[in-house]
Write a protein that holds these residues in place. Structure first.
Motif, mmCIF file in Angstrom:
data_model
loop_
_atom_site.group_PDB
_atom_site.id
_atom_site.type_symbol
_atom_site.label_atom_id
_atom_site.label_comp_id
_atom_site.label_asym_id
_atom_site.label_seq_id
_atom_site.Cartn_x
_atom_site.Cartn_y
_atom_site.Cartn_z
ATOM 1 N N PRO A 81 0.861 -1.294 0.097
ATOM 2 C CA PRO A 81 0.060 0.058 -0.040
ATOM 3 C C PRO A 81 0.819 1.128 -0.081
ATOM 4 O O PRO A 81 0.497 2.042 -0.656
ATOM 5 N N HIS A 120 1.729 2.243 -3.545
ATOM 6 C CA HIS A 120 0.747 2.532 -4.446
ATOM 7 C C HIS A 120 -0.504 3.369 -3.705
ATOM 8 O O HIS A 120 -1.509 3.011 -3.967
ATOM 9 N N LYS A 121 -0.268 4.197 -3.107
ATOM 10 C CA LYS A 121 -1.105 5.009 -2.371
ATOM 11 C C LYS A 121 -2.425 5.427 -3.167
ATOM 12 O O LYS A 121 -3.392 5.152 -2.412
ATOM 13 N N GLN A 122 -2.283 6.057 -4.252
ATOM 14 C CA GLN A 122 -3.075 6.754 -5.015
ATOM 15 C C GLN A 122 -4.182 5.345 -5.573
ATOM 16 O O GLN A 122 -5.358 5.480 -5.637
ATOM 17 N N ARG A 127 -6.182 3.472 -2.427
ATOM 18 C CA ARG A 127 -6.681 4.068 -1.342
ATOM 19 C C ARG A 127 -8.111 3.372 -1.268
ATOM 20 O O ARG A 127 -8.836 3.315 -2.324
ATOM 21 N N ASN A 128 -8.766 3.239 -0.005
ATOM 22 C CA ASN A 128 -10.149 2.857 0.316
ATOM 23 C C ASN A 128 -10.250 1.507 -0.409
ATOM 24 O O ASN A 128 -11.360 1.121 -0.832
#
Length: 197
Positions: free
Chosen positions: A117, A120-122, A125-126
Protein backbone atom coordinates in the motif's frame (compact mmCIF):
# COMPACT_ATOMS: atom_id res chain seq x y z
CA UNK A 1 -26.35 3.02 -80.26
CA UNK A 2 -24.19 4.23 -77.41
CA UNK A 3 -27.21 6.04 -76.05
CA UNK A 4 -29.10 2.74 -76.02
CA UNK A 5 -26.23 1.03 -74.15
CA UNK A 6 -26.08 3.89 -71.68
CA UNK A 7 -29.83 3.59 -71.04
CA UNK A 8 -29.54 -0.19 -70.61
CA UNK A 9 -26.65 0.20 -68.19
CA UNK A 10 -28.58 2.80 -66.23
CA UNK A 11 -31.66 0.59 -66.09
CA UNK A 12 -29.64 -2.49 -65.15
CA UNK A 13 -27.75 -0.53 -62.48
CA UNK A 14 -30.99 0.82 -61.04
CA UNK A 15 -32.35 -2.73 -60.88
CA UNK A 16 -29.13 -4.22 -59.51
CA UNK A 17 -28.71 -1.59 -56.77
CA UNK A 18 -31.84 -2.58 -54.84
CA UNK A 19 -31.03 -6.27 -55.40
CA UNK A 20 -27.57 -5.80 -53.86
CA UNK A 21 -29.16 -3.97 -50.94
CA UNK A 22 -31.62 -6.83 -50.46
CA UNK A 23 -28.77 -9.36 -50.50
CA UNK A 24 -26.86 -7.27 -47.95
CA UNK A 25 -29.98 -7.07 -45.77
CA UNK A 26 -30.38 -10.84 -45.96
CA UNK A 27 -26.72 -11.28 -44.95
CA UNK A 28 -26.92 -8.78 -42.08
CA UNK A 29 -28.89 -11.14 -39.77
CA UNK A 30 -26.56 -14.00 -40.74
CA UNK A 31 -23.50 -11.92 -39.92
CA UNK A 32 -25.05 -10.82 -36.63
CA UNK A 33 -25.85 -14.44 -35.77
CA UNK A 34 -22.28 -15.48 -36.63
CA UNK A 35 -20.88 -12.67 -34.49
CA UNK A 36 -23.18 -13.65 -31.61
CA UNK A 37 -22.19 -17.31 -31.96
CA UNK A 38 -18.50 -16.39 -31.96
CA UNK A 39 -19.01 -14.22 -28.88
CA UNK A 40 -20.92 -17.02 -27.12
CA UNK A 41 -18.13 -19.46 -28.01
CA UNK A 42 -15.52 -17.10 -26.56
CA UNK A 43 -17.52 -16.65 -23.36
CA UNK A 44 -17.97 -20.41 -23.07
CA UNK A 45 -14.26 -21.07 -23.67
CA UNK A 46 -13.33 -18.47 -21.05
CA UNK A 47 -15.77 -20.04 -18.59
CA UNK A 48 -14.29 -23.51 -19.21
CA UNK A 49 -10.75 -22.22 -18.68
CA UNK A 50 -11.89 -20.45 -15.52
CA UNK A 51 -13.38 -23.71 -14.24
CA UNK A 52 -10.15 -25.61 -14.97
CA UNK A 53 -8.14 -22.96 -13.16
CA UNK A 54 -10.44 -22.99 -10.14
CA UNK A 55 -10.12 -26.80 -9.94
CA UNK A 56 -6.33 -26.51 -10.10
CA UNK A 57 -6.25 -23.82 -7.40
CA UNK A 58 -8.56 -25.86 -5.21
CA UNK A 59 -6.68 -29.14 -5.62
CA UNK A 60 -3.08 -27.92 -5.67
CA UNK A 61 -3.29 -25.11 -3.14
CA UNK A 62 -6.12 -26.35 -0.90
CA UNK A 63 -8.38 -23.37 -1.57
CA UNK A 64 -12.11 -23.85 -0.97
CA UNK A 65 -14.01 -24.40 -4.21
CA UNK A 66 -16.11 -21.20 -4.07
CA UNK A 67 -13.05 -19.08 -3.22
CA UNK A 68 -11.04 -20.75 -6.02
CA UNK A 69 -13.83 -19.89 -8.47
CA UNK A 70 -13.80 -16.26 -7.29
CA UNK A 71 -10.02 -16.03 -7.69
CA UNK A 72 -10.12 -17.67 -11.11
CA UNK A 73 -12.84 -15.31 -12.33
CA UNK A 74 -10.94 -12.29 -10.99
CA UNK A 75 -7.74 -13.45 -12.71
CA UNK A 76 -9.51 -13.93 -16.05
CA UNK A 77 -11.20 -10.53 -15.76
CA UNK A 78 -8.01 -8.65 -14.81
CA UNK A 79 -5.99 -10.48 -17.48
CA UNK A 80 -8.48 -9.39 -20.11
CA UNK A 81 -8.75 -5.82 -18.82
CA UNK A 82 -4.99 -5.25 -18.60
CA UNK A 83 -3.88 -7.44 -21.53
CA UNK A 84 -1.85 -9.70 -19.27
CA UNK A 85 -1.50 -13.47 -19.60
CA UNK A 86 -3.69 -15.22 -16.98
CA UNK A 87 -0.87 -17.71 -16.39
CA UNK A 88 1.38 -14.81 -15.38
CA UNK A 89 -1.10 -13.52 -12.81
CA UNK A 90 -1.58 -17.01 -11.40
CA UNK A 91 2.19 -17.44 -11.17
CA UNK A 92 2.55 -14.20 -9.22
CA UNK A 93 -0.25 -15.17 -6.83
CA UNK A 94 1.18 -18.65 -6.26
CA UNK A 95 4.67 -17.31 -5.53
CA UNK A 96 3.59 -14.27 -3.52
CA UNK A 97 0.88 -15.75 -1.30
CA UNK A 98 0.24 -19.38 -2.25
CA UNK A 99 -3.37 -18.26 -2.80
CA UNK A 100 -3.83 -17.06 0.79
CA UNK A 101 -6.00 -13.93 0.70
CA UNK A 102 -4.91 -12.56 4.06
CA UNK A 103 -1.17 -13.11 3.48
CA UNK A 104 1.09 -10.40 4.89
CA UNK A 105 4.66 -9.76 3.87
CA UNK A 106 7.52 -7.32 4.16
CA UNK A 107 6.81 -3.58 3.89
CA UNK A 108 3.10 -4.17 4.53
CA UNK A 109 2.63 -6.31 1.40
CA UNK A 110 -0.93 -7.58 1.55
CA UNK A 111 -3.15 -10.20 -0.04
CA UNK A 112 -2.90 -12.55 -2.99
CA UNK A 113 -0.56 -10.43 -5.12
CA UNK A 114 1.22 -8.91 -2.09
CA UNK A 115 0.40 -5.33 -2.99
CA UNK A 116 2.42 -2.79 -0.96
CA UNK A 117 0.00 0.00 0.00
CA UNK A 118 2.74 2.54 0.84
CA UNK A 119 4.18 2.22 -2.67
CA UNK A 120 0.82 2.63 -4.42
CA UNK A 121 -1.16 5.00 -2.19
CA UNK A 122 -3.27 6.54 -4.96
CA UNK A 123 -4.22 3.20 -6.49
CA UNK A 124 -5.15 1.35 -3.32
CA UNK A 125 -6.83 4.10 -1.34
CA UNK A 126 -10.05 2.77 0.23
CA UNK A 127 -9.47 -0.77 -1.07
CA UNK A 128 -9.56 -3.89 1.10
CA UNK A 129 -6.46 -5.66 -0.18
CA UNK A 130 -7.41 -8.84 1.68
CA UNK A 131 -10.42 -9.21 -0.64
CA UNK A 132 -9.45 -11.41 -3.61
CA UNK A 133 -11.04 -9.49 -6.48
CA UNK A 134 -9.84 -6.09 -5.25
CA UNK A 135 -6.31 -7.38 -4.66
CA UNK A 136 -6.04 -9.02 -8.08
CA UNK A 137 -7.39 -5.87 -9.73
CA UNK A 138 -4.87 -3.68 -7.90
CA UNK A 139 -1.93 -6.02 -8.46
CA UNK A 140 -2.76 -6.39 -12.15
CA UNK A 141 -3.05 -2.61 -12.56
CA UNK A 142 0.37 -2.20 -10.94
CA UNK A 143 1.93 -4.87 -13.14
CA UNK A 144 0.31 -3.36 -16.24
CA UNK A 145 1.83 0.01 -15.32
CA UNK A 146 5.26 -1.60 -15.02
CA UNK A 147 4.82 -3.33 -18.40
CA UNK A 148 3.93 0.01 -19.99
CA UNK A 149 6.90 1.73 -18.35
CA UNK A 150 9.16 -1.05 -19.63
CA UNK A 151 7.72 -0.65 -23.15
CA UNK A 152 6.25 -4.14 -23.18
CA UNK A 153 9.21 -5.95 -21.60
CA UNK A 154 7.41 -8.29 -19.20
CA UNK A 155 10.67 -9.47 -17.65
CA UNK A 156 11.65 -5.92 -16.73
CA UNK A 157 8.13 -5.32 -15.40
CA UNK A 158 8.37 -8.41 -13.20
CA UNK A 159 11.75 -7.23 -11.97
CA UNK A 160 10.09 -3.97 -10.90
CA UNK A 161 7.16 -5.81 -9.33
CA UNK A 162 9.26 -8.25 -7.31
CA UNK A 163 12.53 -6.39 -6.96
CA UNK A 164 14.98 -8.71 -8.70
CA UNK A 165 15.92 -10.58 -11.83
CA UNK A 166 15.70 -13.84 -9.85
CA UNK A 167 12.08 -13.02 -8.99
CA UNK A 168 11.28 -12.38 -12.66
CA UNK A 169 12.83 -15.71 -13.64
CA UNK A 170 10.95 -17.57 -10.89
CA UNK A 171 7.64 -16.07 -12.01
CA UNK A 172 8.44 -16.91 -15.62
CA UNK A 173 9.03 -20.57 -14.78
CA UNK A 174 5.86 -20.75 -12.70
CA UNK A 175 3.84 -19.07 -15.47
CA UNK A 176 5.05 -21.73 -17.91
CA UNK A 177 3.75 -24.38 -15.53
CA UNK A 178 0.32 -22.70 -15.49
CA UNK A 179 0.22 -22.02 -19.25
CA UNK A 180 -0.97 -25.52 -20.34
CA UNK A 181 -4.23 -24.89 -18.47
CA UNK A 182 -5.09 -22.31 -21.11
CA UNK A 183 -4.75 -24.61 -24.14
CA UNK A 184 -3.34 -23.63 -27.49
CA UNK A 185 -6.24 -21.33 -28.40
CA UNK A 186 -5.77 -18.93 -25.49
CA UNK A 187 -3.03 -16.37 -25.22
CA UNK A 188 -1.08 -17.51 -22.22
CA UNK A 189 2.04 -15.73 -23.48
CA UNK A 190 4.63 -16.01 -20.79
CA UNK A 191 7.75 -14.76 -22.50
CA UNK A 192 9.30 -12.95 -19.58
CA UNK A 193 12.98 -12.88 -20.43
CA UNK A 194 14.72 -9.94 -18.90
CA UNK A 195 16.93 -7.62 -20.89
CA UNK A 196 19.35 -6.66 -18.18
CA UNK A 197 20.20 -6.88 -14.52
Amino acid sequence: MSRLLWLAALTFGATLGPMQGAVAQERAPEAAQQDAAASDATVEATHQVSQLISQLISQKFGVARAKAEQISAAVMSAASKYSLPPALLLAIISVESRFKEKARGANGATGLMQVVPAAHKQLVRNIDLTEATANIEAGSAILHGYVQSARGDVGAALKSYGGSKAYAEKISLRAKAFAPQFGSGTDAGTNTETTGD
